[in-house]
Design a protein around this motif. Structure first.
Motif, PDB file in Angstrom:
ATOM      1  N   THR A  68       0.861  -1.179   0.000  1.00 36.91           N
ATOM      2  CA  THR A  68       0.000   0.000   0.000  1.00 36.91           C
ATOM      3  C   THR A  68       0.899   1.232   0.000  1.00 36.91           C
ATOM      4  O   THR A  68       2.114   1.131   0.212  1.00 36.91           O
ATOM      5  CB  THR A  68      -0.901   0.036   1.248  1.00 36.91           C
ATOM      6  OG1 THR A  68      -0.065   0.208   2.402  1.00 36.91           O
ATOM      7  CG2 THR A  68      -1.741  -1.229   1.380  1.00 36.91           C
ATOM      8  N   LYS A  69       0.307   2.385  -0.194  1.00 36.22           N
ATOM      9  CA  LYS A  69       1.073   3.635  -0.193  1.00 36.22           C
ATOM     10  C   LYS A  69       1.794   3.827   1.144  1.00 36.22           C
ATOM     11  O   LYS A  69       2.978   4.181   1.176  1.00 36.22           O
ATOM     12  CB  LYS A  69       0.135   4.812  -0.477  1.00 36.22           C
ATOM     13  CG  LYS A  69       0.846   6.122  -0.642  1.00 36.22           C
ATOM     14  CD  LYS A  69      -0.120   7.233  -1.013  1.00 36.22           C
ATOM     15  CE  LYS A  69       0.608   8.547  -1.132  1.00 36.22           C
ATOM     16  NZ  LYS A  69      -0.290   9.646  -1.473  1.00 36.22           N
ATOM     17  N   ALA A  70       1.111   3.579   2.250  1.00 35.86           N
ATOM     18  CA  ALA A  70       1.708   3.743   3.580  1.00 35.86           C
ATOM     19  C   ALA A  70       2.830   2.733   3.801  1.00 35.86           C
ATOM     20  O   ALA A  70       3.889   3.078   4.344  1.00 35.86           O
ATOM     21  CB  ALA A  70       0.642   3.601   4.661  1.00 35.86           C
ATOM     22  N   GLU A  71       2.621   1.498   3.376  1.00 37.11           N
ATOM     23  CA  GLU A  71       3.652   0.474   3.524  1.00 37.11           C
ATOM     24  C   GLU A  71       4.883   0.824   2.704  1.00 37.11           C
ATOM     25  O   GLU A  71       6.019   0.685   3.166  1.00 37.11           O
ATOM     26  CB  GLU A  71       3.110  -0.893   3.088  1.00 37.11           C
ATOM     27  CG  GLU A  71       2.052  -1.460   4.001  1.00 37.11           C
ATOM     28  CD  GLU A  71       1.265  -2.599   3.381  1.00 37.11           C
ATOM     29  OE1 GLU A  71       0.417  -3.159   4.100  1.00 37.11           O
ATOM     30  OE2 GLU A  71       1.475  -2.951   2.195  1.00 37.11           O
ATOM     31  N   GLU A  72       4.660   1.307   1.493  1.00 36.82           N
ATOM     32  CA  GLU A  72       5.777   1.678   0.639  1.00 36.82           C
ATOM     33  C   GLU A  72       6.551   2.855   1.227  1.00 36.82           C
ATOM     34  O   GLU A  72       7.788   2.882   1.178  1.00 36.82           O
ATOM     35  CB  GLU A  72       5.291   2.011  -0.772  1.00 36.82           C
ATOM     36  CG  GLU A  72       6.423   2.146  -1.752  1.00 36.82           C
ATOM     37  CD  GLU A  72       5.964   2.253  -3.197  1.00 36.82           C
ATOM     38  OE1 GLU A  72       6.706   2.862  -3.975  1.00 36.82           O
ATOM     39  OE2 GLU A  72       4.891   1.730  -3.545  1.00 36.82           O
ATOM     40  N   GLU A  73       5.847   3.801   1.808  1.00 40.94           N
ATOM     41  CA  GLU A  73       6.523   4.947   2.432  1.00 40.94           C
ATOM     42  C   GLU A  73       7.432   4.487   3.571  1.00 40.94           C
ATOM     43  O   GLU A  73       8.598   4.890   3.651  1.00 40.94           O
ATOM     44  CB  GLU A  73       5.502   5.957   2.962  1.00 40.94           C
ATOM     45  CG  GLU A  73       6.155   7.167   3.612  1.00 40.94           C
ATOM     46  CD  GLU A  73       5.167   8.153   4.193  1.00 40.94           C
ATOM     47  OE1 GLU A  73       5.631   9.179   4.712  1.00 40.94           O
ATOM     48  OE2 GLU A  73       3.940   7.906   4.155  1.00 40.94           O
TER      49      GLU A  73
END
Length: 120
Positions: free
Chosen positions: A5-10
């Motif tokens: 997800t976007k948060a995981e990737e960040e």
């Protein structure tokens, strides 16, 4: 490879950058407003379950490290992008970005020179 997800990737970007980090170290490097400790801790546990990070016990806490190389993730992400949006055609993707980003022919020529240097 599982999708992030976007948060995981960040969070994963910080793990790659730091190479080894506690949750507090990751939060320290994040821009404001900083997420809650529990939020980052939860994301790290998800990344661990997905096989992206491993950990070593250190005192009462854990130090996390990447199990998937950033280059490997980039490669998989690009393959997925090309397959899903450009029917597997690299030239279609380049054409799309040239049109959308107003790339000049000289830019493309420079990219080709760079690619040819990396082949040697």
């Amino acid at each position: 490879m599982k999708e992030l997800t976007k948060a995981e990737e960040e969070v994963m970007q910080y793990v790659w950058k730091l190479k080894k980090a506690k949750v507090a170290d990751i939060i320290e490097h994040m821009s404001s407003p900083k997420p809650a400790y529990n939020t980052v801790s939860t994301i790290i546990r998800i990344l661990e379950q997905k096989g992206f990070v491993g950990y070593q016990k250190q005192g009462r806490g854990h130090v996390y490290f990447p199990k998937v190389a950033q280059a490997q993730y980039k490669d998989e992400s690009m393959k997925k992008l090309i397959n899903n949006y450009f029917e597997g055609s690299f030239s279609s993707m380049v054409s799309f970005f040239m049109k959308k980003n107003d790339l000049r022919l000289s830019d493309l020529e420079q990219i080709m020179k760079d690619l040819n240097k990396n082949k040697d």
